[in-house]
Design an enzyme around this catalytic site. Structure first.
Site, PDB file in Angstrom:
ATOM      1  N   GLU A 206       0.726  -1.099   0.180  1.00  0.00           N
ATOM      2  CA  GLU A 206      -0.108   0.088  -0.164  1.00  0.00           C
ATOM      3  C   GLU A 206       0.763   1.446  -0.147  1.00  0.00           C
ATOM      4  O   GLU A 206       0.878   2.111   0.741  1.00  0.00           O
ATOM      5  CB  GLU A 206      -1.076   0.042   1.310  1.00  0.00           C
ATOM      6  CG  GLU A 206      -2.136  -1.067   1.052  1.00  0.00           C
ATOM      7  CD  GLU A 206      -3.000  -1.345   2.277  1.00  0.00           C
ATOM      8  OE1 GLU A 206      -2.906  -0.603   3.239  1.00  0.00           O
ATOM      9  OE2 GLU A 206      -3.771  -2.086   2.396  1.00  0.00           O
TER      10      GLU A 206
ATOM     11  N   GLU B 175      -5.431  -7.493  -1.136  1.00  0.00           N
ATOM     12  CA  GLU B 175      -6.138  -7.748   0.019  1.00  0.00           C
ATOM     13  C   GLU B 175      -7.653  -6.959  -0.407  1.00  0.00           C
ATOM     14  O   GLU B 175      -8.045  -6.396  -1.097  1.00  0.00           O
ATOM     15  CB  GLU B 175      -5.635  -6.662   1.174  1.00  0.00           C
ATOM     16  CG  GLU B 175      -4.359  -7.026   1.810  1.00  0.00           C
ATOM     17  CD  GLU B 175      -3.925  -6.099   2.714  1.00  0.00           C
ATOM     18  OE1 GLU B 175      -4.791  -5.337   3.347  1.00  0.00           O
ATOM     19  OE2 GLU B 175      -2.743  -5.958   3.082  1.00  0.00           O
TER      20      GLU B 175
END
Length: 559
Positions: free
Chosen positions: A175, A274
């Site tokens: 991320e 995710e």
């Protein structure tokens, strides 16, 4: 429940029926290429605790009757999790042996803090100053050395996975286009992408971890299209592009995000790195290039209904572990029963390279004998096992001629494997063995070099002898899903109950003493349970596992 056909197993090259046919040196990456455009592999992350590293994978199995095709975990940053990194690593090996894809993350502490560290003000919501960041990405600086030392801490586990032939989808600095984590939110060539490059080069080139498949991961912000340009480490630095899908922009799985990922990937696999809301079968049909999706542990069960979880896992375009082709593994799912067991050697060259280093599951440490022929090392398994496999990872100073021997009493030895004329230091994986033994020895006869004999790893696999079946109500023997392997036995303190076939929900574990008094009774589910016998007196105990399939009882001796 999805009917398991294992149709994919017939595709020997792992590239059948695929839209993309790129051939790499990684069989698991080739598999992702092979399914891209037709099917999507299911996945589940197993968030802490690392002491139970298949918790959420098993929870999915209890809901769907299937295991996810991808198993994931994390090296993490708290002391309790750091202390169980070997437990997590051993689970990765077991999952790989069962045919799963392996994904590993590293929520790392910042290089300005020591490990362990805190979540808040450590991994999360902590920022390096611009000056500190510049120091971090400058080779040879203190913060740069700190970061490499942080990576050194996880190298032994990754090296052990490499030694065991396990390929890892490795996802560091994930991320990177958000600013919550200390490493993230720095666009441009000298930002987070540069630290990713440094991490890649250090682990792959300096440490030789060629079993890592590099995953570049971003989050689903509205700025995704520009983020994919501003945070790209370069195509030579990653193998898979993943998007974490948390509806960060309120839009979810849009075609714009999907197309942006495809454009940035340039033909490489893309994945949902995710998610807490599983993609539906119809969504995956409309966006077929997602190679895998990975649910985020407990959040899946609070954000996706049971019916929708089942619909996804039972869909024809979603792959579960039971449909995976396997990796042609010879490694069993059972644990390495020589791990940290007592070792005896005829000699050690120095006080560092001792016999214990050959059974520590650390691919960087080793036993080294004196510089002479006819040396040996043997391990006490603590109980009699049916030994079916012995794996030896040699250092450059290997044995040209040696024997694998076994014994039930530590005195009388029987040779079960002869090796004569070995010509390289490659690891030896002796499978198909069948010998009852408490002690296993490697008798090194002749050296291949002028140095002593040197072993990185001495691994033994097998099953405990004794009761291995359950008695059903009709008096016939039947396999019990919660069947247990107990080791070590006898034990002086802790024992591990290995649930060979992944204990299902509703399994009850009971421990009683020789007089029939119940000392412990609890529900168990998962791969293993550790019991502490330290407070109990020496003697005989009975451990019983029972569920709807039947029951099995094992005798345990407390020393």
């Amino acid at each position: 429940m999805k009917i398991i056909t294992r149709i994919l197993a017939v595709c020997a090259g792992l590239l059948c029926g695929s839209a993309a046919t790129a051939q790499t040196s990684y069989k698991s990456l080739n598999y992702l290429y092979s399914i891209s455009g037709t099917k999507t592999a299911s996945g589940m992350h197993n968030r802490e605790p690392n002491s139970a590293p298949a918790t959420w994978t098993n929870r999915l199995n209890s809901v769907t009757g299937n295991f996810p095709a991808l198993w994931s975990s994390d090296f993490l940053f708290e002391q309790s999790e750091i202390s169980n990194r070997w437990t997590m690593t051993n689970e990765a090996k077991a999952q790989w042996a069962n045919g799963a894809l392996i994904n590993l993350m590293f929520h790392a502490c910042p290089p300005t803090q020591a490990e362990p560290c805190q979540w808040e003000g450590g991994v999360k919501n902590y920022q390096l100053s611009n000056t500190q960041w510049q120091e971090l990405i400058t080779d040879g600086s203190q913060l740069n050395r700190n970061w490499k030392a942080r990576l050194d801490a996880i190298v032994p586990y990754l090296q052990d996975l490499k030694n065991n032939g396990v390929e890892v989808l490795f996802r560091p600095l994930h991320e990177m286009n958000q600013g919550v984590f200390w490493w993230a939110g720095r666009p441009g060539s000298q930002g987070t992408a540069r630290l990713y490059q440094i991490t890649h080069d250090y682990l792959k080139n300096t440490k030789g971890l060629t079993n890592l498949i590099w995953v570049w991961d971003v989050q689903d912000f509205g700025s995704l299209a520009s983020d994919l340009a501003n945070y790209n480490p370069g195509s030579n630095y990653w193998d898979v592009l993943a998007l974490d899908m948390y509806y960060s922009d309120g839009q979810g799985y849009t075609s714009a995000k999907y197309n942006a990922m495809l454009n940035a990937a340039g033909g490489k696999p893309i994945a949902i790195g995710e998610c807490n809301n599983l993609p539906s079968p119809s969504l995956l049909a409309s966006q077929p290039r997602w190679a895998f999706f990975m649910g985020w542990s407990e959040e899946v069960f609070t954000n996706t209904s049971t019916a929708n979880i089942q619909n996804t896992f039972w869909a024809g375009n979603v792959i579960v572990r039971e449909e995976m082709p396997g990796w042609n593994n010879t490694a069993p799912t059972a644990p390495n029963i020589a791990y940290q067991r007592p070792v005896s050697v005829t000699s050690s060259y120095n006080s560092t390279n001792t016999g214990a280093k050959a059974v520590d599951a650390d691919g960087n440490t080793r036993w080294e004998s004196a510089y002479t022929n006819n040396q040996s090392i043997f391990v006490d398994l603590g109980a009699t096992y049916n030994v079916n496999r012995v794996r030896l990872a040699w250092e450059a100073a290997y044995a040209r001629d040696y024997q694998v021997q076994v014994s039930t009493n530590g005195t009388t030895w029987t040779t079960i494997k002869d090796v004569w004329g070995k010509t390289s230091a490659t690891a030896d994986n002796h499978t198909g063995l069948n010998a009852n033994a408490r002690y296993v020895k490697v008798y090194c006869i002749n050296r291949a070099t002028t140095y002593g004999f040197s072993l990185y790893e001495f691994e033994v696999y097998g099953t405990a002898t004794g009761a291995r079946t359950a008695l059903a109500s009709n008096g016939t023997k039947t396999t019990l899903e919660g069947e247990a392997t107990v080791f070590p036995n006898p034990a002086s303190s802790k024992i591990t109950v290995q649930l060979v076939q992944y204990g299902k929900a509703g399994t009850q574990l009971t421990l009683s003493n020789g007089q029939g008094k119940t000392l412990l009774s609890e529900s168990v589910q998962g791969t293993e349970r550790t019991l502490d016998l330290a407070t109990y007196p020496a003697g005989l105990y009975l451990l019983t596992l029972s569920n709807e399939s039947g029951r099995v009882t094992r005798k345990i001796t407390k020393e």
